[in-house]
Design an enzyme around this catalytic site. Sequence first.
Site, PDB file in Angstrom:
ATOM      1  CE1 TYR A 104      18.225  40.234 -13.383  1.00  0.00           C
ATOM      2  CE2 TYR A 104      18.488  38.225 -12.099  1.00  0.00           C
ATOM      3  CZ  TYR A 104      17.684  39.109 -12.802  1.00  0.00           C
ATOM      4  OH  TYR A 104      16.344  38.858 -12.918  1.00  0.00           O
ATOM      5  CE1 TYR A 143      17.030  35.057  -9.761  1.00  0.00           C
ATOM      6  CE2 TYR A 143      16.879  35.407 -12.132  1.00  0.00           C
ATOM      7  CZ  TYR A 143      16.542  35.772 -10.844  1.00  0.00           C
ATOM      8  OH  TYR A 143      15.725  36.853 -10.637  1.00  0.00           O
ATOM      9  NE  ARG A 153      11.064  34.299  -9.429  1.00  0.00           N
ATOM     10  CZ  ARG A 153      10.690  35.403 -10.061  1.00  0.00           C
ATOM     11  NH1 ARG A 153      11.440  36.482 -10.045  1.00  0.00           N
ATOM     12  NH2 ARG A 153       9.545  35.462 -10.724  1.00  0.00           N
ATOM     13  CG  HIS A 156      12.116  36.779 -14.427  1.00  0.00           C
ATOM     14  ND1 HIS A 156      12.712  35.757 -13.735  1.00  0.00           N
ATOM     15  CD2 HIS A 156      12.624  37.923 -13.899  1.00  0.00           C
ATOM     16  CE1 HIS A 156      13.535  36.254 -12.824  1.00  0.00           C
ATOM     17  NE2 HIS A 156      13.503  37.568 -12.901  1.00  0.00           N
ATOM     18  CG  HIS A 158      13.082  42.215 -13.536  1.00  0.00           C
ATOM     19  ND1 HIS A 158      12.380  42.063 -12.376  1.00  0.00           N
ATOM     20  CD2 HIS A 158      14.070  41.299 -13.494  1.00  0.00           C
ATOM     21  CE1 HIS A 158      12.928  41.094 -11.647  1.00  0.00           C
ATOM     22  NE2 HIS A 158      13.957  40.615 -12.307  1.00  0.00           N
TER      23      HIS A 158
END
Lengths: 237, 172
Positions: A104, A143, A153, A156, A158
Amino acid sequence: MSDPTPYARHAPGSQPPYDAPAYGSTHRRHPKQPLIRAPHTLTETTSPRLTPDRFPPEADMSRVNGKDALGQRIIVAGRVLDEAGRPVPHAMVEVWQANAAGRYHHPGDTHDAPLDPNFLGRARVFTDAEGWYRYTTIQPGAYPWRNHHNAWRPVHIHYSLFGAGFAQRMITQMYFPGDPLLPLDPIFNAVPDEAARNRLIAAFDLDLTVPEWALGYRFDIVLRGPAATPFEEEDHA
Amino acid sequence: MATAQQTAGPYWHMIDFPEWADTTRFGAEGARIALTGIIRDGEGAPVTDAMVEIWHADPEGRYDAAFQGFGRCRTDAEGRFRFTTLKPGPVPGRGNALQAPHVLIAIFARGLMRHLLTRLYFAGEPLNETDPLLALVPPARRPTLIARETAPGVWTLDIRLQGEGETVFLDV
């Protein structure tokens, strides 16, 4: 003044519980006292006017200052509907995600994966009169997240949505079809109902692809709809 | 069936815009107030990565007026949120009831599978005694919803997610 129409209560199993033991961060953050069931008043049935003039849309995450982000370019589109099947028009949809390497653009993300100067990873779009939204991005990476040994995870994106009433406000995550991490993920699997879980997985959609340019995924979202009868909702109030 | 919710996670700040903590930024008439408080977890530790949103009526009790009434704020390293806004007026409730002035608060965070909802009321408001929602709350827990004016124009309500003094959260 007549009472506003309340929203339907969530179907059993359709929403994750606050206490989700396999997701460690819930342990000290979930309430232990019973929630108070609140009747729906204007406070719950109205919502802020979030309009493009005040909240400028940005529908393309795939480039920064004209430079392309690294990764598989994709288009994501879908409809926002309510449980009665009616489109939710002019709804603000915010999305954010990791880059193609699974990192991120966020100071708190210390995963040992490269940042991409041409990828910031957030967008804001509005649904049209028929409830359609659409944005362009790159496929994010998986990640690790330290919830348990070797936890990763699934891939995806959000989503944050506002409807016509604050009772419809919701944040969720969109997943990708065929991801082998999905059966292992405590967050995805916190949703009790299998069908409800699987509706968090986008569908590859050839009609959304752009030849020679981008793949396409379809992800529809359903917000709460009106209660069947106003009285049904207030029985327990 | 409505789409399942999922946690906002630790990186929601990618949609954090600090100016959103001031609901008056598009223009608003009237005295500004601050709404502030510290969010703590079940062990009393500050929750430093929460996203807090507020939604409330204007000083006349209207939701359909020009006033934005919506704000978003991160909690800081001490777990504190702080909004600048206007004090809402009484809002019609169901039936012929009148609700005391209040602010809807939504809390999103890592470890919250979906957001928590609560309300902030203002100490000293006569309507608090007859507010239909407060009436549903056991009297011993009502203080968890009532902000105190800790300095002129500064209303403070700490929020406890779990444990001693746990805030009353709403099933909306």
